[in-house]
Design a protein around this motif. Structure first.
Motif, mmCIF file in Angstrom:
data_model
loop_
_atom_site.group_PDB
_atom_site.id
_atom_site.type_symbol
_atom_site.label_atom_id
_atom_site.label_comp_id
_atom_site.label_asym_id
_atom_site.label_seq_id
_atom_site.Cartn_x
_atom_site.Cartn_y
_atom_site.Cartn_z
ATOM 1 N N ALA A 1 -6.059 103.391 50.391
ATOM 2 C CA ALA A 1 -5.904 102.018 49.912
ATOM 3 C C ALA A 1 -6.842 101.737 48.747
ATOM 4 O O ALA A 1 -6.449 101.104 47.752
ATOM 5 C CB ALA A 1 -6.159 101.040 51.055
ATOM 6 N N CYS A 2 -8.096 102.195 48.841
ATOM 7 C CA CYS A 2 -9.056 101.987 47.749
ATOM 8 C C CYS A 2 -8.608 102.709 46.483
ATOM 9 O O CYS A 2 -8.722 102.179 45.372
ATOM 10 C CB CYS A 2 -10.433 102.484 48.168
ATOM 11 S SG CYS A 2 -11.222 101.483 49.447
ATOM 12 N N TRP A 3 -8.094 103.936 46.650
ATOM 13 C CA TRP A 3 -7.629 104.694 45.488
ATOM 14 C C TRP A 3 -6.438 104.005 44.823
ATOM 15 O O TRP A 3 -6.373 103.909 43.586
ATOM 16 C CB TRP A 3 -7.257 106.102 45.922
ATOM 17 C CG TRP A 3 -6.710 106.952 44.806
ATOM 18 C CD1 TRP A 3 -5.414 107.176 44.485
ATOM 19 C CD2 TRP A 3 -7.486 107.669 43.831
ATOM 20 N NE1 TRP A 3 -5.310 107.983 43.400
ATOM 21 C CE2 TRP A 3 -6.572 108.306 42.963
ATOM 22 C CE3 TRP A 3 -8.849 107.832 43.621
ATOM 23 C CZ2 TRP A 3 -6.984 109.100 41.897
ATOM 24 C CZ3 TRP A 3 -9.262 108.626 42.562
ATOM 25 C CH2 TRP A 3 -8.339 109.248 41.714
ATOM 26 N N CYS A 4 -5.497 103.517 45.628
ATOM 27 C CA CYS A 4 -4.329 102.830 45.075
ATOM 28 C C CYS A 4 -4.732 101.541 44.366
ATOM 29 O O CYS A 4 -4.188 101.211 43.298
ATOM 30 C CB CYS A 4 -3.319 102.527 46.193
ATOM 31 S SG CYS A 4 -2.511 103.991 46.880
ATOM 32 N N ARG B 1 -7.658 100.855 42.977
ATOM 33 C CA ARG B 1 -8.350 101.217 41.732
ATOM 34 C C ARG B 1 -7.366 101.676 40.681
ATOM 35 O O ARG B 1 -7.488 101.331 39.502
ATOM 36 C CB ARG B 1 -9.372 102.311 42.003
ATOM 37 C CG ARG B 1 -10.153 102.746 40.773
ATOM 38 C CD ARG B 1 -11.216 103.767 41.134
ATOM 39 N NE ARG B 1 -12.201 103.192 42.042
ATOM 40 C CZ ARG B 1 -13.255 103.867 42.507
ATOM 41 N NH1 ARG B 1 -13.435 105.142 42.148
ATOM 42 N NH2 ARG B 1 -14.110 103.283 43.323
ATOM 43 N N TRP B 2 -6.367 102.445 41.063
ATOM 44 C CA TRP B 2 -5.362 102.919 40.123
ATOM 45 C C TRP B 2 -4.532 101.755 39.579
ATOM 46 O O TRP B 2 -4.190 101.721 38.384
ATOM 47 C CB TRP B 2 -4.453 103.928 40.820
ATOM 48 C CG TRP B 2 -3.452 104.576 39.905
ATOM 49 C CD1 TRP B 2 -2.145 104.238 39.735
ATOM 50 C CD2 TRP B 2 -3.695 105.672 39.015
ATOM 51 N NE1 TRP B 2 -1.546 105.034 38.814
ATOM 52 C CE2 TRP B 2 -2.478 105.944 38.344
ATOM 53 C CE3 TRP B 2 -4.813 106.444 38.716
ATOM 54 C CZ2 TRP B 2 -2.351 106.960 37.397
ATOM 55 C CZ3 TRP B 2 -4.692 107.458 37.785
ATOM 56 C CH2 TRP B 2 -3.479 107.703 37.127
ATOM 57 N N ALA B 3 -4.224 100.778 40.459
ATOM 58 C CA ALA B 3 -3.460 99.608 40.018
ATOM 59 C C ALA B 3 -4.260 98.774 39.031
ATOM 60 O O ALA B 3 -3.715 98.269 38.031
ATOM 61 C CB ALA B 3 -3.061 98.759 41.235
ATOM 62 N N ARG B 4 -5.568 98.610 39.261
ATOM 63 C CA ARG B 4 -6.410 97.847 38.326
ATOM 64 C C ARG B 4 -6.486 98.543 36.976
ATOM 65 O O ARG B 4 -6.459 97.891 35.927
ATOM 66 C CB ARG B 4 -7.819 97.671 38.911
ATOM 67 C CG ARG B 4 -7.895 96.652 40.026
ATOM 68 C CD ARG B 4 -9.340 96.211 40.278
ATOM 69 N NE ARG B 4 -10.199 97.344 40.568
ATOM 70 C CZ ARG B 4 -10.451 97.784 41.796
ATOM 71 N NH1 ARG B 4 -9.874 97.181 42.839
ATOM 72 N NH2 ARG B 4 -11.263 98.818 42.002
ATOM 73 N N ARG B 5 -6.587 99.864 36.996
ATOM 74 C CA ARG B 5 -6.671 100.602 35.731
ATOM 75 C C ARG B 5 -5.392 100.462 34.938
ATOM 76 O O ARG B 5 -5.432 100.264 33.703
ATOM 77 C CB ARG B 5 -6.933 102.072 36.029
ATOM 78 C CG ARG B 5 -6.997 102.942 34.765
ATOM 79 C CD ARG B 5 -7.309 104.384 35.120
ATOM 80 N NE ARG B 5 -8.643 104.499 35.674
ATOM 81 C CZ ARG B 5 -9.184 105.689 36.041
ATOM 82 N NH1 ARG B 5 -8.447 106.808 35.903
ATOM 83 N NH2 ARG B 5 -10.390 105.730 36.540
#
Length: 306
Positions: A293-296, A298-302
Motif C-alpha cells: 500500500a505504501c509503495w502504491c 508513493r508511486w501514485a504521488r510521483r
C-alpha cells in the motif's frame, strides 16, 4: 499473541536444553529422547483431554482422518529424529540457521499440495530469508556434512508436518490437545522401536551411568515438549502452516544468545549479517500488505507530480 509468546519461549528453551543433554551429559540416544517426549504426551495429554471434554474421552475419527493422523505421526517422528541426530554433529546456532529455510519448503509444499496462493511480497520475502540462512551457514565455522544433511531432511519434513497439522486442525476441526493425543501414541511406538534398533542395541554397554542432573534435564525436556507441541498446534490453528515457520525465525536470535552463553559457540560477521537479512525477510512477510500500500501510494504521488 500469548500463544505465540509461549511457543517462542518453549521452542528456544527446548532447543538449548536438548543440546545441553547431548553435549554436556553425553547422552547418546537422540531418537530415544524423542520417544520419551511422545510418551510424556500420552501420559499427560490423555488425562487432560478427558477433563477438557468434560468426561467424554472419545477420540475416535473416521477412517480417512485416522490415516491422515498416522501419516502425520510418521512425518513428525522422522522430522524430530533427524533434527536430534543433526544436533549430535553441529552447534545449535548452525542448526537454527538451517531451520530458517523452513518457510521456503512450507511455501513450496503448500503451493504444490494444497494449491494455496500468497501475496507476491510473501514470495519475495523468501529470498532474503533463505539468502540470510545461506550466508549464516557459510559464515559458520563448525560445519559437518552429515549433520547438515540430517538438518535439511528435518527442515523439509517440518514443512510437510506443518501442512498436515494445518489440514487436520482446520479441515477436520480438531483442537490442539486432541490432535496431540491422537498423534503421540503412534509416534511413541515408532520412535521407541527405532531407538531400540538403531541406538540402544548397538550403543548400550549394559549400564546407565548417568547422574541425577541428566534425569532432571530429561524430565524437563519431556514436560517442555508437551507444552511446546500444544502451543505449536494452537499457533497453526490460529494462523497457518507458513506463518508459524516465519515467526519461528525469531527463535534464531534467542538460540544464538543461548548457544553463545551455554556452549561457547559463535558466528562470524558474515553469519550475523545473514541473521539480519533473514529477519528483514520476516518483516517483509508480515507487513506485505502495508508495504504494498505504501509503495502504491508513493508511486501514485510521483505520477501525479509529474
Amino acid at each position: 499473541m500469548a500463544t505465540i509468546v509461549v511457543w517462542l519461549v518453549t521452542g528456544t528453551t527446548m532447543s538449548s536444553l536438548n543440546k545441553w543433554i547431548f553435549a554436556v551429559h553425553n547422552f547418546r540416544y537422540p531418537v530415544l529422547l524423542s520417544s520419551l517426549h511422545m510418551l510424556t504426551a500420552v501420559l499427560v495429554g490423555r488425562p487432560l483431554a478427558g477433563l477438557w471434554a468434560s468426561g467424554d474421552g472419545n477420540l475416535g475419527l473416521c477412517p480417512k482422518a485416522k490415516a491422515r493422523v498416522l501419516l502425520l505421526s510418521v512425518t513428525f517422528c522422522a522430522s524430530v529424529a533427524f533434527g536430534n541426530m543433526g544436533l549430535n554433529y553441529v552447534q545449535l546456532d548452525f542448526a537454527q540457521m538451517v531451520y530458517t529455510t523452513t518457510p521456503l519448503f512450507t511455501l513450496t509444499l503448500s503451493k504444490v499440495l494444497l494449491g494455496k496462493h500468497h501475496h507476491p511480497l510473501q514470495y519475495a520475502a523468501m529470498g532474503p530469508i533463505c539468502l540470510g540462512a545461506s550466508l549464516s551457514i557459510v559464515g559458520e565455522v563448525q560445519f559437518d556434512h552429515a549433520g547438515c544433511c540430517f538438518l535439511f531432511a528435518a527442515t523439509f519434513l517440518r514443512g510437510l508436518k506443518s501442512i498436515q497439522q494445518s489440514t487436520l486442525l482446520q479441515d477436520e476441526h480438531l483442537d490442539s490437545l486432541r490432535l496431540l493425543c491422537l498423534t503421540s501414541l503412534p509416534s511413541f511406538c515408532i520412535l521407541f522401536a527405532a531407538a531400540l534398533v538403531l541406538e540402544v542395541a548397538p550403543a548400550w554397554d549394559g549400564t546407565l551411568a548417568y547422574g541425577g542432573g541428566l534425569w532432571a534435564c530429561l524430565l524437563l525436556s519431556c514436560l517442555g515438549s508437551v507444552l511446546y507441541n500444544l502451543a505449536s498446534f494452537s499457533v497453526i490453528s490460529l494462523t497457518s502452516a507458513l506463518t508459524i515457520h516465519v515467526l519461528g525465525n525469531f527463535n534464531v536470535v534467542g538460540n544464538l544468545v543461548l548457544s553463545h552463553v551455554l556452549f561457547g559457540s559463535h558466528l562470524t560477521v558474515l553469519g550475523y549479517a545473514g541473521v539480519a537479512l533473514t529477519l528483514s525477510g520476516v518483516f517483509v512477510y508480515h507487513h506485505c500488505e502495508r508495504l504494498a500500500a505504501c509503495w502504491c501510494a508513493r508511486w501514485a504521488r510521483r505520477e501525479k507530480e509529474e
